[in-house]
Every structure is written in structure tokens, then in C-alpha cells.
Design a protein around this motif. Structure first.
Motif, PDB file in Angstrom:
ATOM      1  N   LEU A   1      18.083  -1.424  -5.223  1.00 50.39           N
ATOM      2  CA  LEU A   1      18.549  -2.442  -6.173  1.00 50.39           C
ATOM      3  C   LEU A   1      20.076  -2.470  -6.233  1.00 50.39           C
ATOM      4  O   LEU A   1      20.685  -3.543  -6.291  1.00 50.39           O
ATOM      5  N   LYS A   2      20.689  -1.303  -6.219  1.00 49.19           N
ATOM      6  CA  LYS A   2      22.156  -1.236  -6.232  1.00 49.19           C
ATOM      7  C   LYS A   2      22.749  -1.834  -4.954  1.00 49.19           C
ATOM      8  O   LYS A   2      23.886  -2.323  -4.963  1.00 49.19           O
ATOM      9  N   ALA A   3      21.963  -1.783  -3.858  1.00 46.06           N
ATOM     10  CA  ALA A   3      22.422  -2.354  -2.591  1.00 46.06           C
ATOM     11  C   ALA A   3      22.131  -3.850  -2.506  1.00 46.06           C
ATOM     12  O   ALA A   3      22.354  -4.470  -1.461  1.00 46.06           O
ATOM     13  N   GLY A   4      21.612  -4.415  -3.608  1.00 49.82           N
ATOM     14  CA  GLY A   4      21.337  -5.852  -3.625  1.00 49.82           C
ATOM     15  C   GLY A   4      20.024  -6.232  -2.978  1.00 49.82           C
ATOM     16  O   GLY A   4      19.780  -7.414  -2.707  1.00 49.82           O
ATOM     17  N   GLN A   5      19.151  -5.262  -2.745  1.00 49.83           N
ATOM     18  CA  GLN A   5      17.858  -5.516  -2.100  1.00 49.83           C
ATOM     19  C   GLN A   5      16.765  -5.621  -3.172  1.00 49.83           C
ATOM     20  O   GLN A   5      15.933  -4.742  -3.329  1.00 49.83           O
ATOM     21  N   GLY A   6      16.805  -6.738  -3.898  1.00 51.87           N
ATOM     22  CA  GLY A   6      15.880  -6.920  -5.016  1.00 51.87           C
ATOM     23  C   GLY A   6      14.425  -6.959  -4.599  1.00 51.87           C
ATOM     24  O   GLY A   6      13.557  -6.438  -5.306  1.00 51.87           O
TER      25      GLY A   6
ATOM     26  N   PHE B   1      17.237  -1.150   5.265  1.00 49.16           N
ATOM     27  CA  PHE B   1      16.556  -1.336   3.986  1.00 49.16           C
ATOM     28  C   PHE B   1      15.032  -1.367   4.131  1.00 49.16           C
ATOM     29  O   PHE B   1      14.316  -0.715   3.366  1.00 49.16           O
ATOM     30  N   TYR B   2      14.541  -2.142   5.085  1.00 47.68           N
ATOM     31  CA  TYR B   2      13.104  -2.258   5.267  1.00 47.68           C
ATOM     32  C   TYR B   2      12.488  -0.911   5.637  1.00 47.68           C
ATOM     33  O   TYR B   2      11.439  -0.520   5.112  1.00 47.68           O
ATOM     34  N   GLU B   3      13.168  -0.191   6.533  1.00 45.33           N
ATOM     35  CA  GLU B   3      12.671   1.120   6.946  1.00 45.33           C
ATOM     36  C   GLU B   3      12.603   2.080   5.759  1.00 45.33           C
ATOM     37  O   GLU B   3      11.628   2.821   5.573  1.00 45.33           O
ATOM     38  N   ALA B   4      13.638   2.045   4.925  1.00 45.65           N
ATOM     39  CA  ALA B   4      13.666   2.923   3.748  1.00 45.65           C
ATOM     40  C   ALA B   4      12.523   2.587   2.790  1.00 45.65           C
ATOM     41  O   ALA B   4      11.856   3.480   2.257  1.00 45.65           O
TER      42      ALA B   4
ATOM     43  N   ALA C   1      17.142  12.106  -0.330  1.00 43.67           N
ATOM     44  CA  ALA C   1      18.481  11.961   0.262  1.00 43.67           C
ATOM     45  C   ALA C   1      18.398  11.299   1.630  1.00 43.67           C
ATOM     46  O   ALA C   1      19.241  10.452   1.988  1.00 43.67           O
ATOM     47  N   ARG C   2      17.377  11.669   2.413  1.00 45.00           N
ATOM     48  CA  ARG C   2      17.223  11.083   3.746  1.00 45.00           C
ATOM     49  C   ARG C   2      16.899   9.576   3.647  1.00 45.00           C
ATOM     50  O   ARG C   2      17.416   8.773   4.415  1.00 45.00           O
ATOM     51  N   LEU C   3      16.047   9.226   2.687  1.00 43.78           N
ATOM     52  CA  LEU C   3      15.707   7.815   2.486  1.00 43.78           C
ATOM     53  C   LEU C   3      16.928   7.028   1.996  1.00 43.78           C
ATOM     54  O   LEU C   3      17.152   5.884   2.413  1.00 43.78           O
ATOM     55  N   GLN C   4      17.705   7.628   1.113  1.00 45.50           N
ATOM     56  CA  GLN C   4      18.914   6.955   0.627  1.00 45.50           C
ATOM     57  C   GLN C   4      19.954   6.800   1.737  1.00 45.50           C
ATOM     58  O   GLN C   4      20.731   5.841   1.743  1.00 45.50           O
ATOM     59  N   GLN C   5      19.954   7.729   2.666  1.00 44.84           N
ATOM     60  CA  GLN C   5      20.842   7.620   3.819  1.00 44.84           C
ATOM     61  C   GLN C   5      20.488   6.399   4.651  1.00 44.84           C
ATOM     62  O   GLN C   5      21.371   5.678   5.138  1.00 44.84           O
ATOM     63  N   ARG C   6      19.177   6.132   4.799  1.00 43.41           N
ATOM     64  CA  ARG C   6      18.742   4.931   5.515  1.00 43.41           C
ATOM     65  C   ARG C   6      19.321   3.678   4.846  1.00 43.41           C
ATOM     66  O   ARG C   6      19.764   2.752   5.519  1.00 43.41           O
ATOM     67  N   ILE C   7      19.312   3.679   3.538  1.00 43.08           N
ATOM     68  CA  ILE C   7      19.822   2.510   2.795  1.00 43.08           C
ATOM     69  C   ILE C   7      21.318   2.346   3.038  1.00 43.08           C
ATOM     70  O   ILE C   7      21.812   1.237   3.270  1.00 43.08           O
ATOM     71  N   SER C   8      22.056   3.445   2.998  1.00 45.53           N
ATOM     72  CA  SER C   8      23.511   3.372   3.217  1.00 45.53           C
ATOM     73  C   SER C   8      23.834   2.888   4.630  1.00 45.53           C
ATOM     74  O   SER C   8      24.908   2.326   4.869  1.00 45.53           O
ATOM     75  N   GLU C   9      22.873   3.078   5.545  1.00 50.02           N
ATOM     76  CA  GLU C   9      23.067   2.619   6.923  1.00 50.02           C
ATOM     77  C   GLU C   9      22.571   1.182   7.125  1.00 50.02           C
ATOM     78  O   GLU C   9      22.616   0.651   8.236  1.00 50.02           O
ATOM     79  N   GLY C  10      22.088   0.573   6.044  1.00 54.20           N
ATOM     80  CA  GLY C  10      21.612  -0.800   6.130  1.00 54.20           C
ATOM     81  C   GLY C  10      20.179  -0.940   6.590  1.00 54.20           C
ATOM     82  O   GLY C  10      19.688  -2.048   6.827  1.00 54.20           O
TER      83      GLY C  10
END
Length: 327
Positions: free
Chosen positions: A59-64, A24-27, A13-22
Motif C-alpha cells: 500500500l505504501k508503494a502505491g499498489q492498492g 509487486f505481483y511476485e511479492a 523482510a525477503r518479501l518486502q525486498q521484492r517490493i522495493s525491487e518493484g
């Protein structure tokens, strides 16, 4: 166990939170660190759950690129854990595969890397090939469908026919061969016949009036003849010779169509390999004048002369699959 599961869920959940905050690389990087820690401890379930869930979110965030990197690591983790392909393991890979953007190059790197089969898991090949076929990427689709499941031949035949429809009628054999010859090279006679049957059925339905198709029957076989597409006749008769394992029939067939086959040099190497695989006909050895002369001096026989063949568009994979439906 419940406490450990809750801890893993919180980390994901914490890693997915990073993604929602943009971030991506950190996550991505933090996920690699977490997965490495679990892998070192042989906590395979935790490593797999972390990689799978974060990869999906990326992937859902478009970060292929980032999501694809974690997918590659997921496959490597499966291998380290020595997991066998089952509905759960393959389901995770197929879910990720469908989330990739069609233009993402990372998808091509990992989609066939998992499984007991030397050339990759047939089901993954089938799904990947079907996706590429839908996206009208025939070259990528062919690579996967040839190594797919018993259902792949139908997808490949229909894709080749749709591709053929953009060309002239007399080129039909060139498109049909793109499925038939590779299937024969992998030992999948059933799929080769399916490909021929479906391709010619579609051709008969669309162009019967234009092509003057003739049905020829005998005591041992029924076959359709295409007077204006002789190489398609060759492919049908080739399949018949393979089924009968009749080397003499193959030699007669090859001699009869020799002048036409000379015009499709891309088939040469494939046909030489098929002749050796199914009929025991050895490929002619290249002549070397210097070696022939030296051999003559020392009492040996010279090699027969033969012309070199250009590398064909279709060739056998480097490792043969033991895929479903092989004959």
C-alpha cells in the motif's frame, strides 16, 4: 519461539525486498503462499504478521490492488482464527485502511467485513465513513457512518450540512433526512436526534435571519419551527413522536404533511417502515384486482387499494447492526 519469530521476520523482510525491487505481483503471490502454509498449520500469528506487514509495504508503494487483496485475506484469516475484535486486531485493519489511496476500489470491498456485528464492526465503519467524508464522497460515507459508533452521527450531520450548503435553502430537509431516516431504520434513535440537532444548529447559525425561525414551547416539549422549510418541521416532529411512541400523533403528523410528503417519494418506503417499527402501523398491502375478485368468490375480503411507492434513496440495511449507542 525466538527461532520461529526470527524465521518469520526473515520471510517478511525477503518479501518486502521484492517490493522495493518493484516485483509487486511476485511479492503478493508469494505472500499468499506463505500465509496459506501458516494457516494450514493453524499458526495464526505468523499468517497475520506476514499478511499485515507485506500489505502495508504494498500500500505504501502505491499498489492498492495487491495490497488490498492481502487485506481481504487478512480479514479472512481473522475469521478462520475466530479472533475477537480488540485493539490489536482492529489496529492492524485501521492502519491498512488509512494507507489506501482514495481512488482505490479494493478499499470498499473489505473495510466492513470483520467483527461480531452482522453489518461489520462499528469502529471500522466509523473510520471508513470519516475517511470518505473527508474525501467528499457522501454516498460511500453514509453507508459506513450509519453503522458506526456513537461519534458517527456528528460526522454524518456535519457532512450532510456541508453538502447542503451547495444547494438552495429550501432543500435543507432533504439533506437532514439522509442521516435521520436511516438512523431510525436501524433503531438508533439517539443518533437520529443527534443528527437533527447538529444539522439544525448549523442551519440556525448560518441562516437565522433569512429563515424567520420561531421557537415554540409547551409544557411537554420545546421545538424550533422553520416556516419556509416545512419538511424540516416534519422531521423534528417525527422524532418527537418516536420518542413518545405515540401512533396517533404520528398519524396526525403524516396527514398534516401529506401533500408535502407526496413530493418526496423517496421517503415513502422509509416512512412506512418507521411507522411499523415504532408505532405498529402496518404497511398497506398492494391491491391485486384478480386476487380480490377470487377472494370475493370464495368468501374472503378484498385487499384495500393502495398506490405503489418508488424505491427510496434511504432504506434499512439487509442486516440490522447491534452497534454501540443503539437505543
Amino acid at each position: 519461539m525466538s527461532g520461529k519469530g526470527d524465521k518469520i521476520d526473515k520471510i517478511i523482510a525477503r518479501l518486502q525486498q521484492r517490493i522495493s525491487e518493484g516485483q509487486f505481483y511476485e511479492a503478493q503471490q508469494q505472500t499468499r503462499v506463505v500465509a496459506a502454509r501458516y494457516t494450514k498449520a493453524s499458526n495464526w500469528d505468523a499468517a497475520i504478521d506476514t499478511l499485515y506487514n507485506v500489505a502495508q509495504s504494498l500500500l505504501k508503494a502505491g499498489q492498492g490492488g495487491s495490497g488490498g487483496d492481502l487485506c481481504v485475506l487478512l480479514v479472512e484469516t481473522y475469521k478462520q482464527a475466530e479472533l475477537k475484535p480488540d485493539s490489536a486486531t482492529k489496529g492492524k485493519l485501521l492502519t491498512c485502511l488509512r494507507l489506501f489511496d482514495s481512488e482505490e476500489p479494493t478499499r470498499k470491498k473489505w473495510s466492513s467485513k470483520f467483527g461480531d456485528y452482522p453489518a461489520g464492526d462499528p469502529e471500522l465503519h466509523h473510520v471508513a465513513g470519516s475517511l470518505y467524508a473527508e474525501e467528499r464522497e457522501p454516498y460511500e460515507a453514509e453507508k459506513h457512518l450509519i453503522l458506526g459508533t456513537k461519534d458517527s452521527a456528528e460526522v454524518l450531520a456535519r457532512m450532510e450540512y456541508e453538502w447542503f450548503k451547495e444547494d438552495e435553502a429550501h432543500t435543507a430537509a432533504l439533506y437532514a433526512a439522509r442521516g435521520i431516516l436511516p438512523y431510525l431504520l436501524t433503531g438508533n434513535v439517539r443518533a437520529a436526534n443527534t443528527c437533527y440537532r447538529l444539522f439544525t444548529s448549523a442551519l440556525n447559525q448560518d441562516k437565522q435571519d433569512q429563515l424567520g425561525i420561531q421557537d415554540v414551547s409547551s409544557n411537554t416539549a420545546d421545538i424550533r419551527i422553520y416556516p419556509s422549510i416545512p419538511l424540516l418541521n416534519f422531521l423534528g416532529l417525527l422524532l418527537l413522536a418516536v420518542q413518545r411512541a405515540n401512533g396517533d400523533l404520528y398519524k396526525q403528523l403524516h396527514n398534516k404533511y401529506a401533500s408535502l410528503l407526496a413530493e418526496v417519494e423517496t421517503w415513502n418506503e422509509s416512512l412506512e417502515m418507521i411507522a411499523e417499527m415504532y408505532f405498529g402501523i402496518q404497511k398497506p398491502r398492494q391491491s391485486n384486482p384478480l386476487m380480490d375478485m377470487m377472494s370475493g368468490f370464495f368468501g374472503g375480503g378484498g385487499a384495500p387499494a393502495s398506490g405503489g411507492a418508488k424505491r427510496p434513496a434511504v432504506k434499512a440495511p439487509t442486516s440490522m447492526p447491534a452497534a454501540e449507542g443503539l437505543d
